[in-house]
Scaffold this active site. Structure first.
Site, PDB file in Angstrom:
ATOM      1  N   ARG A 158       6.233   1.486   6.426  1.00  0.00           N
ATOM      2  CA  ARG A 158       5.581   1.927   5.528  1.00  0.00           C
ATOM      3  C   ARG A 158       5.529   1.210   3.760  1.00  0.00           C
ATOM      4  NH1 ARG A 158       7.547   2.074   1.490  1.00  0.00           N
ATOM      5  NH2 ARG A 158       6.657   2.787   0.504  1.00  0.00           N
ATOM      6  N   GLY A 159       4.073   1.157   3.657  1.00  0.00           N
ATOM      7  CA  GLY A 159       4.214   0.412   2.306  1.00  0.00           C
ATOM      8  C   GLY A 159       3.261  -1.303   2.769  1.00  0.00           C
ATOM      9  N   ALA A 160       2.300  -1.203   1.777  1.00  0.00           N
ATOM     10  CA  ALA A 160       1.216  -1.865   2.542  1.00  0.00           C
ATOM     11  C   ALA A 160       1.173  -3.549   2.926  1.00  0.00           C
ATOM     12  CB  ALA A 160      -0.033  -1.665   0.714  1.00  0.00           C
ATOM     13  N   ASP A 188      -2.186  -0.465  -2.908  1.00  0.00           N
ATOM     14  CA  ASP A 188      -2.331  -1.115  -1.846  1.00  0.00           C
ATOM     15  C   ASP A 188      -3.761  -1.509  -1.796  1.00  0.00           C
ATOM     16  OD1 ASP A 188      -0.239   1.993  -2.013  1.00  0.00           O
ATOM     17  OD2 ASP A 188      -0.287   0.948   0.479  1.00  0.00           O
ATOM     18  N   GLN A 217       8.779   8.983  -1.486  1.00  0.00           N
ATOM     19  CA  GLN A 217       9.531   8.118  -0.898  1.00  0.00           C
ATOM     20  C   GLN A 217      10.405   7.175  -2.426  1.00  0.00           C
ATOM     21  OE1 GLN A 217       6.338   8.826  -0.740  1.00  0.00           O
ATOM     22  NE2 GLN A 217       4.897   7.767   0.904  1.00  0.00           N
ATOM     23  N   ARG A 256      -3.791   4.101  10.002  1.00  0.00           N
ATOM     24  CA  ARG A 256      -4.270   3.864   8.098  1.00  0.00           C
ATOM     25  C   ARG A 256      -4.726   3.232   7.377  1.00  0.00           C
ATOM     26  NH1 ARG A 256       1.318   4.266   4.718  1.00  0.00           N
ATOM     27  NH2 ARG A 256       0.379   6.357   4.225  1.00  0.00           N
ATOM     28  N   ASN A 305      -3.720   3.235  -5.252  1.00  0.00           N
ATOM     29  CA  ASN A 305      -1.850   3.628  -4.936  1.00  0.00           C
ATOM     30  C   ASN A 305      -1.297   4.544  -4.036  1.00  0.00           C
ATOM     31  OD1 ASN A 305       0.301   1.847  -4.982  1.00  0.00           O
ATOM     32  ND2 ASN A 305       1.166   3.611  -7.105  1.00  0.00           N
ATOM     33  N   LYS A 306       0.071   5.288  -3.893  1.00  0.00           N
ATOM     34  CA  LYS A 306       0.477   6.326  -4.258  1.00  0.00           C
ATOM     35  C   LYS A 306      -0.290   7.782  -4.681  1.00  0.00           C
ATOM     36  CE  LYS A 306       2.143   7.301  -1.085  1.00  0.00           C
ATOM     37  NZ  LYS A 306       1.833   7.837   0.166  1.00  0.00           N
TER      38      LYS A 306
HETATM   39  O1  MRU Z   1       2.363   6.034   1.810  1.00  0.00           O
HETATM   40  P1  MRU Z   1       2.666   4.333   1.937  1.00  0.00           P
HETATM   41  O2  MRU Z   1       4.539   5.086   1.348  1.00  0.00           O
HETATM   42  O3  MRU Z   1       2.604   3.956   2.821  1.00  0.00           O
HETATM   43  O4  MRU Z   1       2.738   4.001   0.004  1.00  0.00           O
HETATM   44  C1  MRU Z   1       3.006   2.934  -0.109  1.00  0.00           C
HETATM   45  C2  MRU Z   1       2.464   2.885  -1.890  1.00  0.00           C
HETATM   46  O5  MRU Z   1       1.836   3.555  -2.690  1.00  0.00           O
HETATM   47  C3  MRU Z   1       3.399   1.874  -2.270  1.00  0.00           C
HETATM   48  O6  MRU Z   1       3.038   1.809  -3.759  1.00  0.00           O
HETATM   49  C4  MRU Z   1       2.226   0.578  -1.949  1.00  0.00           C
HETATM   50  O7  MRU Z   1       2.086   0.311  -0.018  1.00  0.00           O
HETATM   51  C5  MRU Z   1       2.893  -0.490  -2.278  1.00  0.00           C
HETATM   52  S1  MRU Z   1       4.139  -1.361  -1.854  1.00  0.00           S
HETATM   53  C6  MRU Z   1       4.247  -2.892  -2.940  1.00  0.00           C
END
Ligand code: MRU
Length: 341
Positions: free
Chosen positions: A44-46, A233, A192, A87, A243-244
């Protein structure tokens, strides 16, 4: 070790659902397993889900050696649609698939195509590392000795191939000798911050304090935060940041306290086509709210709302840190990135 690696026997990923307790490597031998890993948030993570989708396409191509060119292209289209459905919010996933598609639409030779797709996916992973290092260097200039820095969720090496975006900035500032203290909200529902960001900062010996999400107002009001640095994201051309979930609230609080708020992201997160209203916010399953690490905390049958991301309007940002430098308002990221992919 990197979050994702292309190996001779498949794509190896760190299973992020098992961290920080166990370091488990999943070996994905076909694209379906990699797509499932994205859905389950084992990866996970963009930025890294973009690289994972690219490697998934390369894996699909590799596994279809021996088929005709037409058959391979059909199979790759199917794999690409499969990844798109995993996603919806992070731009990077779609960016990576579009970049891979450019290679297969014009291909004339099956074995050249397979090799080119593998090469491209591996190169995208290398580029991601270079981008994070550059983001780190550019962002570290905004950090002063003695700063208290609030980050959110995990925008670290685990969310990328290595090093991280927001955590890249923090790492770079720390590596340059600045004394900093990082505040890490746990980031409900999936934690996270508590599980992954705390794990990364602890491993690197960077001083930090873990807090619950509802302590952000308290630490700002008490003068403990000098800067906020988060990941993204998806960033629209005009600088709205997705973002999150919870990022928007933090940005509002930062504005109220006069604290600079920065988003850090690579070009692969920038979306020049959609408006903020058109971006799809992923909704996730109720169990993520009604349970914590598989233990039920809410009564049976309650109704739940579980959006995974929110939008921070550009007015709340002090700047956007990218591998090209820091963009300041008024944002037009199409100008900033006009010569790139
Ligand atoms: O749902 P996730 O854990 O994939 O969400 C991640 C985030 O919101 C991060 O802040 C984002 O992907 C940037 S990561 C460099």
């Amino acid at each position: 070790m990197r979050t994702i690696e292309w190996k001779h026997d498949g794509v190896h990923i760190i299973d992020q659902t098992k961290l920080p307790g166990k370091l488990v490597i999943i070996k994905c031998k076909d694209y379906e397993r990699l797509a499932r890993a994205i859905e389950r948030m084992e990866i996970r993570g963009a930025p890294v889900i973009g690289v994972a989708a690219a490697m998934g396409i390369a894996l699909a191509a590799k596994n279809s050696r021996g088929r005709t060119l037409v058959e391979i292209k059909k199979y790759l289209s199917k794999a690409s649609e499969h990844f798109k459905a995993t996603r919806p919010t992070a731009r990077n996933l779609f960016w990576a698939l579009e970049r891979m598609k450019k290679l297969w639409v014009g291909a004339l030779d099956p074995s050249d195509l397979v090799n080119d797709l593998i090469k491209e996916a591996v190169e995208m992973a290398e580029e991601d590392v270079r981008s994070c290092k550059a983001i780190g260097k550019n962002g570290a200039m905004l950090i002063s000795d003695g700063d208290g820095i609030l980050t959110y969720c995990n925008a670290g090496g685990l969310a990328c191939v290595d090093y991280g975006t927001a955590l890249g900035v923090i790492r770079s500032a720390f590596e340059s000798g600045k004394k900093i203290l990082v505040y890490v909200p746990e980031t409900r529902p999936l934690l996270q911050g508590a599980r992954l960001t705390a794990f990364e900062l602890k491993s690197d010996g960077i001083p930090f304090k873990l807090i619950t999400d509802n302590m952000v107002g308290y630490i700002m009001q008490n003068g403990l935060v000098d800067k906020v640095v988060v990941g993204a994201d998806r960033i629209t051309r005009r600088g709205d940041v997705f973002n999150k979930i919870g990022t928007y609230g933090i940005a509002l609080m930062a504005k109220a306290h006069g604290i600079p708020f920065y988003a850090a992201a690579p070009y692969s997160s920038v979306d020049l086509s959609l408006t903020a209203e058109e971006v799809i916010i992923e909704k996730r399953k109720p169990e993520e709210i009604t349970h914590i690490t598989n233990v039920r905390i809410a009564p049976e049958g309650v109704e739940v709302l579980n959006p995974a991301f929110d939008r921070t309007p550009r007015e709340l940002l002090s700047g956007i840190i990218t591998e090209r430098g820091v963009a300041y308002p008024p944002y037009d990221l199409s100008i900033f990135f006009r010569k790139s992919h």
